[in-house]
Write an enzyme that holds these catalytic residues in place. Structure first.
Site, PDB file in Angstrom:
ATOM      1  CE1 TYR A 154     -12.433  72.623  93.665  1.00  0.00           C
ATOM      2  CE2 TYR A 154     -10.865  71.092  92.702  1.00  0.00           C
ATOM      3  CZ  TYR A 154     -12.067  71.765  92.647  1.00  0.00           C
ATOM      4  OH  TYR A 154     -12.912  71.564  91.566  1.00  0.00           O
ATOM      5  CE  LYS A 158     -14.917  69.981  93.924  1.00  0.00           C
ATOM      6  NZ  LYS A 158     -16.373  70.295  93.988  1.00  0.00           N
TER       7      LYS A 158
HETATM    8  P1  NAP Z   1     -17.622  78.172  88.159  1.00  0.00           P
HETATM    9  O1  NAP Z   1     -17.745  78.491  86.701  1.00  0.00           O
HETATM   10  O2  NAP Z   1     -16.653  78.944  88.993  1.00  0.00           O
HETATM   11  O3  NAP Z   1     -19.076  78.268  88.814  1.00  0.00           O
HETATM   12  C1  NAP Z   1     -19.271  78.014  90.174  1.00  0.00           C
HETATM   13  C2  NAP Z   1     -20.522  78.719  90.613  1.00  0.00           C
HETATM   14  O4  NAP Z   1     -20.697  78.459  92.038  1.00  0.00           O
HETATM   15  C3  NAP Z   1     -20.441  80.246  90.442  1.00  0.00           C
HETATM   16  O5  NAP Z   1     -21.594  80.730  89.827  1.00  0.00           O
HETATM   17  C4  NAP Z   1     -20.302  80.727  91.879  1.00  0.00           C
HETATM   18  O6  NAP Z   1     -20.859  81.999  92.133  1.00  0.00           O
HETATM   19  C5  NAP Z   1     -21.094  79.676  92.637  1.00  0.00           C
HETATM   20  N1  NAP Z   1     -20.806  79.712  94.056  1.00  0.00           N
HETATM   21  C6  NAP Z   1     -19.590  79.883  94.654  1.00  0.00           C
HETATM   22  N2  NAP Z   1     -19.719  79.888  95.986  1.00  0.00           N
HETATM   23  C7  NAP Z   1     -21.040  79.731  96.247  1.00  0.00           C
HETATM   24  C8  NAP Z   1     -21.804  79.669  97.447  1.00  0.00           C
HETATM   25  N3  NAP Z   1     -21.231  79.785  98.647  1.00  0.00           N
HETATM   26  N4  NAP Z   1     -23.142  79.506  97.349  1.00  0.00           N
HETATM   27  C9  NAP Z   1     -23.739  79.414  96.143  1.00  0.00           C
HETATM   28  N5  NAP Z   1     -23.085  79.462  94.972  1.00  0.00           N
HETATM   29  C10 NAP Z   1     -21.737  79.623  95.027  1.00  0.00           C
HETATM   30  O7  NAP Z   1     -17.253  76.635  88.392  1.00  0.00           O
HETATM   31  P2  NAP Z   1     -17.384  75.334  87.452  1.00  0.00           P
HETATM   32  O8  NAP Z   1     -16.102  75.159  86.750  1.00  0.00           O
HETATM   33  O9  NAP Z   1     -18.668  75.371  86.699  1.00  0.00           O
HETATM   34  O10 NAP Z   1     -17.426  74.197  88.576  1.00  0.00           O
HETATM   35  C11 NAP Z   1     -18.638  73.667  89.100  1.00  0.00           C
HETATM   36  C12 NAP Z   1     -18.302  72.548  90.074  1.00  0.00           C
HETATM   37  O11 NAP Z   1     -17.534  71.552  89.403  1.00  0.00           O
HETATM   38  C13 NAP Z   1     -17.471  73.000  91.263  1.00  0.00           C
HETATM   39  O12 NAP Z   1     -17.852  72.277  92.408  1.00  0.00           O
HETATM   40  C14 NAP Z   1     -16.064  72.620  90.860  1.00  0.00           C
HETATM   41  O13 NAP Z   1     -15.230  72.451  91.970  1.00  0.00           O
HETATM   42  C15 NAP Z   1     -16.323  71.344  90.102  1.00  0.00           C
HETATM   43  N6  NAP Z   1     -15.255  70.996  89.156  1.00  0.00           N
HETATM   44  C16 NAP Z   1     -14.933  71.817  88.105  1.00  0.00           C
HETATM   45  C17 NAP Z   1     -13.909  71.441  87.238  1.00  0.00           C
HETATM   46  C18 NAP Z   1     -13.501  72.292  86.062  1.00  0.00           C
HETATM   47  O14 NAP Z   1     -12.528  71.910  85.383  1.00  0.00           O
HETATM   48  N7  NAP Z   1     -14.167  73.392  85.756  1.00  0.00           N
HETATM   49  C19 NAP Z   1     -13.215  70.241  87.446  1.00  0.00           C
HETATM   50  C20 NAP Z   1     -13.566  69.447  88.531  1.00  0.00           C
HETATM   51  C21 NAP Z   1     -14.595  69.831  89.371  1.00  0.00           C
HETATM   52  P3  NAP Z   1     -19.985  83.341  91.972  1.00  0.00           P
HETATM   53  O15 NAP Z   1     -19.793  83.506  90.516  1.00  0.00           O
HETATM   54  O16 NAP Z   1     -20.839  84.416  92.561  1.00  0.00           O
HETATM   55  O17 NAP Z   1     -18.729  83.099  92.733  1.00  0.00           O
END
Ligand code: NAP
Length: 253
Positions: A154, A158
């Site tokens: 990851y 990133k």
């Molecule tokens: P999340 O709640 O897990 O949501 C991610 C979404 O992406 C889910 O709906 C998932 O679908 C979808 N997804 C996964 N693989 C996919 C694919 N191949 N094609 C299309 N859609 C796909 O994540 P989040 O926390 O909102 O994070 C969003 C972004 O911010 C990510 O890139 C994450 O790495 C980044 N981020 C998050 C945090 C944090 O603290 N939350 C911190 C830093 C960065 P499914 O539900 O079907 O799997």
């Protein structure tokens, strides 16, 4: 350029979490939003929230790591909503493990969704941006890009997105297209809830512990990230490109 050409935004991984909040926010800014996620039906909630607020949204099922699916999805969006000129590469997955336990499959999955996905989506959308002479690309990086135990895959993905962002800014700037990265710290979503479960903590306890390490003394909410993305995708941000904004409640070590 007419307003119509600037209207359509695409947000990947927008069924929930940061992507859903971003889709809702960009719709509130006047964009018609294509809500992409793996399962089209899972996008219904986000689309309904946008519609309830008087906005326009289209649910699109697409695996962003699948080249043919991405090409078909972007063609459908261009046909049904108009040329996509704002793109938020947000779809993401975690496959955390210490290096000695990390499988090659878990490495590949993370690279494919974050990096290959952002590459494929951006390549498919850029021709519409170049034709319009206007574009806004935002890639979701992470504080983990600076290195994080248990996240070799990851963190590499990133950090890679930051390199992609700067390269897009250099290649596409002359066409009126900007590219920036937003790097969240701890945001309360299903992704961080899953991490809490993996380490055997309740989510509330996990968030409270994280908050003590964050200067503003709270964890982030999806809307905190959507606000930053709204700035980068706005018409007024045309001179801001190739930047990485850490949105983490304070500076990072
Ligand atoms: P999340 O709640 O897990 O949501 C991610 C979404 O992406 C889910 O709906 C998932 O679908 C979808 N997804 C996964 N693989 C996919 C694919 N191949 N094609 C299309 N859609 C796909 O994540 P989040 O926390 O909102 O994070 C969003 C972004 O911010 C990510 O890139 C994450 O790495 C980044 N981020 C998050 C945090 C944090 O603290 N939350 C911190 C830093 C960065 P499914 O539900 O079907 O799997």
């Amino acid at each position: 350029m007419s307003t119509t050409e600037q209207r359509v935004a695409v947000v990947t991984g927008a069924a929930r979490g940061i992507g859903a909040a971003t889709a809702v926010r960009l719709a509130a800014e006047g964009r018609a939003v294509a809500v992409i996620d793996l399962d089209e039906a899972a996008c219904a909630d986000t689309v309904a929230r946008i519609a309830a607020a008087g906005g326009t949204a289209l649910a699109v099922g697409c695996d962003v790591s699948d080249e043919a699916a991405v090409e078909a999805a972007v063609a459908r969006i261009a046909g049904e909503l108009g040329p996509p000129v704002v793109l938020v590469n947000n779809a993401g997955v975690l496959r955390d493990n210490l290096l000695f336990r990390m499988s090659a499959a878990d490495w590949d999955t993370v690279m494919n969704v974050h990096l290959r996905g952002a590459f494929l989506m951006t390549r498919a959308c850029q021709e519409h941006m170049v034709d319009a002479g206007f574009g806004r690309i935002v890639n979701l990086s992470s504080s983990s890009a600076l290195g994080n135990r248990g996240q070799a895959n990851y963190a590499a993905a990133k950090a890679g997105l930051q390199g992609l962002t700067k390269t897009l800014a250099k290649e596409l700037g002359k066409f009126g297209v900007t590219a920036n990265a937003v790097a969240p710290g701890f945001i309360a979503t299903d992704m961080t809830a899953a991490t809490a479960e993996r380490v055997g903590m309740g989510f509330e306890e996990f968030k409270a512990a994280a908050a003590t390490r964050i200067p503003v003394q709270r964890v982030g909410e999806p809307e905190d990230i959507a606000n930053a993305i709204a700035f980068f995708t706005g018409d007024a941000a045309g001179f801001v490109s190739g930047q990485v904004l850490y949105v983490a409640g304070g500076p990072l070590d």
